[in-house]
Write a protein that holds these residues in place. Structure first.
Motif, short mmCIF file in Angstrom:
data_model
loop_
_atom_site.label_atom_id
_atom_site.label_comp_id
_atom_site.label_asym_id
_atom_site.label_seq_id
_atom_site.Cartn_x
_atom_site.Cartn_y
_atom_site.Cartn_z
N ARG A 71 -3.21 -3.65 4.62
CA ARG A 71 -4.50 -3.43 5.28
C ARG A 71 -5.28 -2.31 4.62
O ARG A 71 -6.51 -2.33 4.61
CB ARG A 71 -4.28 -3.11 6.77
N THR A 86 10.88 6.25 2.32
CA THR A 86 9.49 5.77 2.37
C THR A 86 8.79 6.50 3.52
O THR A 86 9.46 7.16 4.34
CB THR A 86 9.43 4.25 2.67
N VAL A 94 15.93 3.36 2.58
CA VAL A 94 15.10 3.67 1.41
C VAL A 94 14.12 4.77 1.83
O VAL A 94 13.54 4.70 2.93
CB VAL A 94 14.29 2.43 0.95
N SER A 131 0.81 -1.23 0.00
CA SER A 131 0.00 0.00 0.00
C SER A 131 0.84 1.27 0.00
O SER A 131 0.35 2.34 -0.35
CB SER A 131 -0.94 0.01 1.21
N ASN A 159 7.11 -8.49 2.19
CA ASN A 159 7.74 -7.20 2.42
C ASN A 159 7.14 -6.44 3.60
O ASN A 159 7.80 -5.60 4.20
CB ASN A 159 7.60 -6.38 1.11
N1 NAP Z 1 12.63 1.94 4.28
C1 NAP Z 1 13.80 1.44 4.65
O1 NAP Z 1 14.81 2.16 4.75
C2 NAP Z 1 13.95 -0.03 4.92
C3 NAP Z 1 15.24 -0.55 5.12
C4 NAP Z 1 15.39 -1.90 5.35
C5 NAP Z 1 14.28 -2.72 5.39
N2 NAP Z 1 13.03 -2.19 5.20
C6 NAP Z 1 11.88 -3.09 5.24
O2 NAP Z 1 11.16 -2.96 4.04
C7 NAP Z 1 9.78 -3.23 4.27
C8 NAP Z 1 8.96 -2.07 3.74
O3 NAP Z 1 9.35 -0.90 4.43
P1 NAP Z 1 8.84 0.55 4.04
O4 NAP Z 1 9.92 1.48 4.40
O5 NAP Z 1 8.26 0.56 2.70
O6 NAP Z 1 7.70 0.73 5.16
P2 NAP Z 1 6.28 1.48 5.11
O7 NAP Z 1 6.33 2.65 4.23
O8 NAP Z 1 5.86 1.68 6.53
O9 NAP Z 1 5.34 0.35 4.46
C9 NAP Z 1 5.06 -0.81 5.19
C10 NAP Z 1 4.03 -1.63 4.45
O10 NAP Z 1 3.70 -2.77 5.26
C11 NAP Z 1 2.28 -2.85 5.38
N3 NAP Z 1 1.88 -3.44 6.65
C12 NAP Z 1 2.20 -3.04 7.90
N4 NAP Z 1 1.58 -3.79 8.81
C13 NAP Z 1 0.82 -4.70 8.12
C14 NAP Z 1 -0.07 -5.73 8.50
N5 NAP Z 1 -0.31 -6.01 9.79
N6 NAP Z 1 -0.66 -6.46 7.54
C15 NAP Z 1 -0.43 -6.19 6.23
N7 NAP Z 1 0.40 -5.23 5.80
C16 NAP Z 1 1.01 -4.47 6.74
C17 NAP Z 1 1.80 -1.40 5.27
O11 NAP Z 1 0.47 -1.34 4.79
P3 NAP Z 1 -0.85 -1.09 5.67
O12 NAP Z 1 -0.51 -0.10 6.73
O13 NAP Z 1 -1.83 -0.61 4.65
O14 NAP Z 1 -1.23 -2.43 6.22
C18 NAP Z 1 2.75 -0.88 4.19
O15 NAP Z 1 2.25 -1.20 2.91
C19 NAP Z 1 9.65 -3.45 5.79
O16 NAP Z 1 9.67 -4.82 6.07
C20 NAP Z 1 10.90 -2.77 6.35
O17 NAP Z 1 11.29 -3.29 7.59
C21 NAP Z 1 12.84 -0.87 4.96
#
Ligand code: NAP
Length: 251
Positions: free
Chosen positions: A33, A186, A184, A10, A86
């Motif tokens: 969600r 985000t 990243v 999302s 993810n």
């Molecule tokens: N951004 C970074 O720098 C970075 C670095 C290393 C690793 N990561 C990993 O990459 C992944 C994505 O990170 P991001 O930065 O894109 O985070 P984000 O912007 O917070 O996005 C997280 C995503 O996970 C979904 N999510 C959260 N809880 C959920 C649940 N209970 N059920 C279903 N979906 C759920 C959210 O959607 P809803 O709220 O709509 O459910 C959203 O689409 C994560 O696992 C994070 O730990 C990120």
């Protein structure tokens, strides 16, 4: 057209990855969600006339029954080529407010939420006799970093789990990979109040991941200089690691 099931679609990295994979011609079953955001994502893909498409499949990964229902409905359309787990989050934990509940909450989402998806995905791909699972962990899992007692440990658990499954799954023609991003840009990292070296745009990260998924190798990590630096930290003896990390993090 081959199908992909992607969680956390999302916003952030998952959203960019959904669009990139649809651009490459996949049917992307997009889960999270926020139903409205998934519908908007579908419309965006339609508006851009991408060769693939995005099909919203809302769910909460913490609800195992919900996950199973969604996966069954995807499988009823045909086999799945790839599953990308993810969805996850980051929550800093300081020694001063270290408590069981904050670790439990983060593990509930990052580890057990992912495992709720992994269990039926492994069963489905083993039954198919082919396919790929990719789990998004983090370079932060390489070593214990300050404020990362919960997050780093949760992502290290995912890497360890994937390593453990690798040999058996490969014997059954099912590939498993980990994706270890650095920083990243985000909505998640927009909340951070510290410097994020070598942070990349979500679209860049998505392109990089999509280009590596079909290549051999267990780990997809980026950006390269930061990943190499984190890899270097991983092998340092404690006597060198702790003074260095104290200096870098001003702790
Ligand atoms: N951004 C970074 O720098 C970075 C670095 C290393 C690793 N990561 C990993 O990459 C992944 C994505 O990170 P991001 O930065 O894109 O985070 P984000 O912007 O917070 O996005 C997280 C995503 O996970 C979904 N999510 C959260 N809880 C959920 C649940 N209970 N059920 C279903 N979906 C759920 C959210 O959607 P809803 O709220 O709509 O459910 C959203 O689409 C994560 O696992 C994070 O730990 C990120």
């Amino acid at each position: 057209m081959e199908s992909i099931w992607l969680t956390g679609a999302s916003q952030g990295l998952g959203r960019a990855l959904a669009l990139e994979l649809a651009r490459q011609g996949f049917i992307v079953y997009a889960s999270a969600r926020n139903q409205l955001a998934l519908q908007e994502l579908k419309q965006q893909a339609l508006g851009q006339k991408l060769s693939g498409m995005i099909v919203p499949k809302p769910l909460d990964i913490e609800d195992a029954a919900d996950v199973k229902t969604v996966l069954d409905s995807i499988l009823s359309e045909g086999p799945i080529a790839k599953v990308i787990l993810n969805a996850g989050t980051y929550q800093p934990v300081d020694a001063s407010d270290f408590d069981c509940q904050s670790l439990r909450d983060l593990f509930q989402l990052n580890v057990f939420g992912t495992v709720n998806c992994l269990e039926p995905a492994v069963a489905a791909l083993r039954k198919q006799g082919n396919g790929q699972i990719a789990i998004v962990a983090s370079l932060a899992a390489y070593r214990g970093l300050p404020r990362s007692a919960a997050y780093g440990a949760s992502k290290a658990a995912l890497i360890h789990m994937a390593e453990s499954l690798y040999t058996e799954l490969h014997r059954e023609n099912v590939d498993i990979k980990v994706i270890n991003p650095g920083f990243v840009k985000t909505p998640l990292t927009d909340k951070n109040d510290f410097a994020m070296p070598q942070r990349v745009e979500a679209e860049w990260a998505a392109k990089h991941i999509a280009s590596k998924l079909s290549k051999p190798g267990f780990e997809i990590r980026f950006p390269t200089p930061f990943a190499q630096f984190m890899g270097f930290l991983k092998w340092l003896p404690y006597g060198i690691y702790f003074p260095l990390i104290r200096k870098i993090s001003n702790q």
